[in-house]
Design an enzyme around this catalytic site. Structure first.
Site, PDB file in Angstrom:
ATOM      1  CD  GLU A 116      -2.504  -1.206   2.764  1.00  0.00           C
ATOM      2  OE1 GLU A 116      -2.020  -0.549   3.706  1.00  0.00           O
ATOM      3  OE2 GLU A 116      -3.468  -1.963   2.893  1.00  0.00           O
ATOM      4  CE  LYS A 118       4.979   5.093   6.899  1.00  0.00           C
ATOM      5  NZ  LYS A 118       5.007   6.564   7.091  1.00  0.00           N
ATOM      6  CG  ASP A 120       3.718  13.391   4.658  1.00  0.00           C
ATOM      7  OD1 ASP A 120       3.962  12.978   5.807  1.00  0.00           O
ATOM      8  OD2 ASP A 120       4.081  14.500   4.248  1.00  0.00           O
ATOM      9  CE1 TYR A 225      -4.061   3.783   7.181  1.00  0.00           C
ATOM     10  CE2 TYR A 225      -4.322   1.836   8.548  1.00  0.00           C
ATOM     11  CZ  TYR A 225      -3.940   3.150   8.404  1.00  0.00           C
ATOM     12  OH  TYR A 225      -3.445   3.843   9.471  1.00  0.00           O
ATOM     13  CE  LYS A 310       9.478   6.393   7.981  1.00  0.00           C
ATOM     14  NZ  LYS A 310       8.659   7.543   8.249  1.00  0.00           N
ATOM     15  CB  CYS A 404      10.067  47.801  -7.088  1.00  0.00           C
ATOM     16  SG  CYS A 404       9.510  46.555  -8.261  1.00  0.00           S
ATOM     17  CB  CYS A 407       8.395  49.594 -11.278  1.00  0.00           C
ATOM     18  SG  CYS A 407       7.867  49.617  -9.556  1.00  0.00           S
ATOM     19  CB  CYS A 422       6.438  46.700  -5.642  1.00  0.00           C
ATOM     20  SG  CYS A 422       6.115  47.886  -6.958  1.00  0.00           S
ATOM     21  CB  CYS A 427       4.912  47.410 -10.512  1.00  0.00           C
ATOM     22  SG  CYS A 427       6.369  46.356 -10.497  1.00  0.00           S
TER      23      CYS A 427
HETATM   24 ZN   LIG Z   1       7.488  47.412  -8.809  1.00  0.00          ZN
END
Ligand SMILES: [Zn+2]
Length: 663
Positions: A116, A118, A120, A225, A310, A404, A407, A422, A427
């Site tokens: 099966e 596993k 997370d 399961y 694992k 920025c 710009c 920004c 921009c």
């Molecule tokens: Zn900008």
């Protein structure tokens, strides 16, 4: 509507919702749209609010989450949820197989295993009494867990009622799909909340919420399961039985004859794990036969008949060559590490996100550092930690710039927020990102308009905002480099085809700060049209469960700007859908044509015809081959003979009545 009508209606809506929820969440084969499903759902909620005495314990409306709790109750598991021993490589897997064969007194015979994926995620126990879901809990330390029944009810693939009235404890792994994990983290980051480190933490954090409504807003899922039925001889029988009862089991489970097939399974999924919509961290291998499991027994802490293989963590070590700055669509400046290219789980990684200035400080990252990086699925890789032992002293501190990078306007970091921005709306970096976001699959899903095309469009001043997309012509596109007649046509067609997306998609596509897909759909459920939001006040939005004050004021700020009204009005003028159809009821008679003849006892003819219309059918005054049903009352006329001749189905008024109620 009186109480008995309401009762019937609730029963029919419940049946419909359960049927479609099963197709969608458990079988992954929806036959109606999300909007249609939501409409059923809202109708049911409305009726249950009107007639609270009619709302059942296992009503699908329980899925939206009950009242918040003060704290979780601790419960003791009847049988502990054991952890498994790990195998870190094939040698350890071989040693496990040898122990099993020895324990069973076998020679070279192959043992039948079940392999099966596993997950997370978070291990969960679900208790059913007479087929009804009565209690759900976390694994906790294996012996004691926390009772989170209300929260688990919000997971739609957990059946509230089983196909058979059995007593059963089912076990499974709750998880958050990767795309939702990424979306959730994005929302949290813009809201100034800490990111979840991995999908497992996100699932745990979502399930351990005292307010079930928050859990309900997170698209959690679960694979079951374990859950013992009567007279089971094999683990694989259990999985079949669980699926029959209505549980979602992982389809990528295989029976393996002997260790070599287990190894093939492991190799296959280690390679394919990136293709999965969820994160897995290994393979669970179990001896299939229960008598054999019994014979093998347990060690002090784990069964001898199972092992968790694992996968190698998808981590690698590399050097941060440089830190670039990315300007996002909301002006957020994200530091991104440019790495010496390194292979991580089969993929070459060249960049990793550093999220924001504070993260760089917290992890003490310097330019030139050796770092450990990690990736999960398609989510952008992250820097886990700095390997300080490898520092030479030549590493450079990272400084957030004052201007920025695109710009050159002054950057701004609001008090209490982690993100530097920004704030120049014009921009070019932001304009491009807004348009890219608008075209993405989760937003307006405009094919053929990827990042490179957006760059061209903005750089050649063909498009300044998202509404400009709808005015583009093939001629304009053909004037650009790399465009031919056909590719230009494709782009225009995709743009035109996107006009009819549901309004929550458009709301999300507009790229309002803190409005992710989940928030957009919550808001769209409460307002028919984007125009209804033009004068919206934060206080009103906060009444919607799942919408906090920061999100609400962000939405208020967006719609307080007249330019944004103009933008939406321009979209509307171009034919982009900004209004969803008013909530319609279920349409059990959809596309069915009804003709009435003779006298009706229970209702007047116009009333009956209206009923057909409201359920999606068409009433007609004359019989033809297209007629689906002739409803014959007392003393039917010539229509009766005609229907008979054409072979049209003839039903009595009573049958008509039960047809409606059944629906
Ligand atoms: Zn900008």
């Amino acid at each position: 509507m009186d109480k008995s009508q309401a009762k019937q209606k609730i029963a029919s809506l419940t049946k419909q919702i359960k049927h479609h929820a099963d197709l969608y969440y458990t079988k992954d084969k929806p036959v109606i749209s999300d909007q249609e499903y939501d409409q059923f759902f809202r109708q049911l909620q409305k009726l249950e609010k009107e007639f609270p005495e009619l709302s059942a314990e296992d009503s699908p409306s329980q899925r939206v989450g009950g009242k918040p709790l003060k704290l979780f109750k601790t419960i003791t598991h009847k049988t502990p949820l054991l952890s498994l021993d790990n195998a870190m490589n094939f040698e350890e897997l071989e040693a496990f197989d040898e122990r099993v064969r020895k324990g069973l007194g076998l020679g070279e015979e192959r043992v039948e295993y079940v392999a099966e994926l596993k997950m997370d995620g978070l291990a969960i126990s679900l208790l059913y009494k007479h087929g009804k879901f009565v209690q759900g809990a976390t694994r906790g330390d294996g012996k004691n867990g926390e009772e989170i029944t209300q929260n688990l009810k919000t997971i739609r693939s957990i059946p509230l009622t089983l196909a058979e009235p059995v007593d059963l404890e089912a076990r499974g792994e709750a998880y958050l799909p990767l795309k939702d994990f990424a979306a959730l983290n994005e929302e949290r980051e813009t809201a100034g909340e800490p990111r979840f480190a991995n999908p497992r933490n996100a699932a745990a954090g979502s399930l351990r919420q005292l307010d079930p409504k928050i859990t309900a807003s997170r698209p959690l899922d679960i694979f079951i399961y374990f859950g013992l039925g009567p007279d089971m001889k094999k683990h694989s029988d259990v999985l079949d039985y669980l699926a029959q009862l209505g549980f979602k089991t992982n389809p990528n489970t295989e029976i393996c004859s002997g260790l070599s097939e287990v190894k093939n399974f492991v190799e296959k999924w280690e390679e394919k794990r990136d293709k999965l919509p969820y994160e897995i961290d290994g393979i669970v291998v179990k001896v299939n036969s229960f008598p054999d499991q019994k014979k093998l027994g347990f060690t002090a802490r784990a069964p001898r008949w199972a092992i968790a293989y694992k996968f190698a963590p998808r981590q690698a070590e590399t050097i941060i060559e440089k830190i670039d700055l990315q300007v996002g669509r909301t002006g957020a400046i994200t530091p991104v590490a440019k790495l010496s290219p390194v292979k991580v789980g089969g993929v070459t990684v060249k960049r990793a996100t550093l999220h924001n200035e504070d993260e760089v400080k917290r992890k003490e990252i310097k330019i030139g550092d050796y770092v450990k990086i990690q990736r999960a699925g398609d989510v952008i890789p992250e820097v886990v930690s700095v390997i300080k032992a490898k520092r030479t002293g030549d590493e450079k501190e990272f400084q957030m710039p004052k201007h920025c990078p695109v710009c050159n306007s002054e950057l701004y970091r609001p008090e209490g927020e982690a993100i530097t921005r920004c704030i120049n709306a014009a921009c070019p970096a932001q304009v491009k990102e807004r348009i890219r976001h608008f075209c993405t699959r989760e937003a307006m899903d405009i094919e053929h308009v990827g990042p490179a095309v957006v760059d061209q469009l903005v750089e050649h001043k063909l498009v300044k905002d998202v509404a400009d997309l709808y005015g583009l012509t093939t001629k304009e596109l053909e004037s650009l480099a790399r465009f031919a007649e056909k590719s230009a046509r494709n782009v225009i067609d995709s743009i035109q085809n996107s006009k009819d997306r549901p309004s929550d998609r458009l709301l999300y596509a507009l790229g309002i700060r803190m409005v992710g897909r989940i928030v957009a759909s919550l808001i769209a459920q409460h307002y028919d049209s984007l125009e209804d939001l033009f004068d919206i006040k934060a206080g009103e939005l906060e009444k919607i469960h799942g919408i906090g004050d920061k999100v609400a004021s962000s939405v208020e700020r967006f719609f307080a700007q007249k330019e944004n009204h103009k933008l939406i009005e321009r979209l509307k003028k171009d034919g982009v859908r900004i209004t969803d159809q008013k909530a319609k009821g279920p349409q059990p008679l959809k596309n069915k044509t009804f003709v009435f003849t003779g006298g009706l006892a229970m209702m007047a003819r116009p009333e009956a015809e209206e009923l057909v219309r409201s359920l999606g059918g068409h009433p007609s005054s004359s019989v033809s081959k297209q007629t689906d049903y002739l409803v014959a009352g007392t003393e039917p006329g010539t229509k009766y003979e005609k229907a008979k001749k054409l072979g049209v189905k003839i039903i009595s008024e009573k049958e008509f009545d039960s047809l409606i109620k059944k629906a």
